[in-house]
Design a protein around this motif. Structure first.
Motif, PDB file in Angstrom:
ATOM      1  N   ALA A   1      -7.053   0.278   3.992  1.00 44.95           N
ATOM      2  CA  ALA A   1      -6.537  -0.644   4.141  1.00 44.95           C
ATOM      3  C   ALA A   1      -6.719  -1.811   4.944  1.00 44.95           C
ATOM      4  O   ALA A   1      -6.765  -3.068   4.684  1.00 44.95           O
ATOM      5  CB  ALA A   1      -4.650  -0.414   5.620  1.00 44.95           C
TER       6      ALA A   1
ATOM      7  N   GLU B   1      -2.539   5.948   1.223  1.00 43.62           N
ATOM      8  CA  GLU B   1      -3.692   5.361   1.127  1.00 43.62           C
ATOM      9  C   GLU B   1      -4.045   5.172   3.165  1.00 43.62           C
ATOM     10  O   GLU B   1      -3.249   5.204   3.981  1.00 43.62           O
ATOM     11  CB  GLU B   1      -3.355   3.989   0.518  1.00 43.62           C
ATOM     12  CG  GLU B   1      -3.471   3.321  -0.665  1.00 43.62           C
ATOM     13  CD  GLU B   1      -3.335   2.192  -0.929  1.00 43.62           C
ATOM     14  OE1 GLU B   1      -4.539   1.727  -0.215  1.00 43.62           O
ATOM     15  OE2 GLU B   1      -2.345   2.121  -1.447  1.00 43.62           O
TER      16      GLU B   1
ATOM     17  N   THR C   1      -8.375  -3.540   2.378  1.00 43.04           N
ATOM     18  CA  THR C   1      -7.963  -4.585   2.072  1.00 43.04           C
ATOM     19  C   THR C   1      -7.319  -6.093   2.724  1.00 43.04           C
ATOM     20  O   THR C   1      -7.504  -6.943   2.251  1.00 43.04           O
ATOM     21  CB  THR C   1      -6.993  -4.234   1.862  1.00 43.04           C
ATOM     22  OG1 THR C   1      -6.675  -3.523   0.829  1.00 43.04           O
ATOM     23  CG2 THR C   1      -5.305  -5.203   0.981  1.00 43.04           C
TER      24      THR C   1
ATOM     25  N   ALA D   1       0.614  -1.481  -0.085  1.00 45.49           N
ATOM     26  CA  ALA D   1      -0.040   0.242  -0.240  1.00 45.49           C
ATOM     27  C   ALA D   1       0.540   1.346  -0.017  1.00 45.49           C
ATOM     28  O   ALA D   1       1.926   1.227   0.104  1.00 45.49           O
ATOM     29  CB  ALA D   1      -0.771  -0.244   1.464  1.00 45.49           C
TER      30      ALA D   1
END
Length: 307
Positions: free
Chosen positions: A27, A22, A30, A18
């Motif tokens: 996160a 971000e 993800t 990442a």
């Protein structure tokens, strides 16, 4: 020639990365999609940090707007890193020294994998359950004990460090040694069905990474069973974990060393189970759990002290 376990053998790939900009919310999404608990933060193709599930939870606890919080504010930095060719033992020491549970694996400063304690447990659980085998420990009482072995050969040797009429206990140790002969390799190939030409065909084996024929790994590990069979009582395998560290040549004398490191109860014991090559270096490292029953009444324990 030794072939230790290296980071490349156990690391997880591919690396999920990442950007520092971000957000925590990005996160978290993800993590859910990839079923992971960490991402490597990358800037200009270099690993600059790592964000774990713990980091995200802490961020959520103290931040009211996780959708606006960039990862660079919550990531752990600098990165604790290692290389693919590093030996696993060195990587574990680095984890301990840095107080982390994972390392970023880098090649030319670019992340190529992650290695964590979970990866190591899946590959070689005995790494966490044992200390280094003390082959140079001080002198201890040594005995030869015969109770359960049906026969012996002149070029076999067996020694026990302790034999107690009260039964086995932590610290008891047994060693069994024999050469691995041409006949052993060919008999094992027939008995097991493992007729891999690496073990049987000199010309073929000469073109492999070893450059010569070597003994079957499971044949060599069989010496562990031979050593355990010479403990007082009837020894029954429950489980065995092994890591193969180096090849064994035909004709080489190898020694299995088994030491009780834990007593589970119900006559169950945990042991370290190593095999040493002719040079005294480990070729196999392992850990076993065994159940030890009392011997039948027909058994007679013979003990001979070794000066």
């Amino acid at each position: 020639m030794s072939y230790p376990i290296r980071v490349a053998d156990v690391m997880s790939t591919p690396v999920i990365t990442a950007a520092p900009t971000e957000t925590v919310a990005d996160a978290a999404e993800t993590f859910l999609e990839e079923d992971i608990n960490s991402v490597v933060i990358v800037a200009d193709d270099e690993a600059v940090g790592i964000a774990t599930g713990t980091d995200l939870v802490r961020a959520l606890e103290r931040e009211e707007s996780p959708r606006e919080t960039p990862l660079e504010e919550v990531m752990s930095a600098p990165v604790a890193a290692t290389e693919p060719a590093a030996e696993l033992e060195d990587a574990l020491e680095r984890m301990h020294d840095r107080g982390v549970a994972r390392l970023v694996v880098v090649r030319d400063d670019r992340p190529v994998g992650l290695v964590s304690t979970d990866d190591v447990i899946r590959y070689a659980p005995q790494v966490f359950h044992r200390g280094t085998l003390a082959t140079d420990a001080g002198p201890t009482p040594r005995y030869r004990a015969r109770e359960t072995a049906e026969y012996e050969h002149a070029d076999w040797t067996c020694e026990c460090s302790t034999v107690s009429p009260e039964g086995l206990s932590v610290g008891d140790r047994v060693e069994f040694s024999k050469p691995i002969s041409e006949a052993d390799v060919r008999s094992f190939a027939t008995a097991s069905g493992d007729t891999n030409r690496l073990h049987l065909d000199e010309r073929y084996a000469g073109e492999t990474r070893f450059g010569r024929r070597i003994a079957h790994g499971t044949l060599v590990s069989g010496l562990i069973s031979a050593a355990l069979a010479r403990l007082p009582g009837v020894t029954i395998y429950v489980s065995q974990d092994l890591a193969f560290l180096a090849p064994v040549d035909l004709g080489e004398r190898v020694t299995a060393v088994c030491e009780i490191v834990g007593e589970i109860g119900d006559r169950k014991f945990e042991l370290t189970t190593d095999v040493l090559g002719a040079d005294g270096e480990r070729v196999i490292e392992g850990e076993a759990t065994v159940l030890v029953d009392d011997p039948p009444e027909a058994a007679t324990l013979e003990i001979e002290a070794i000066a």
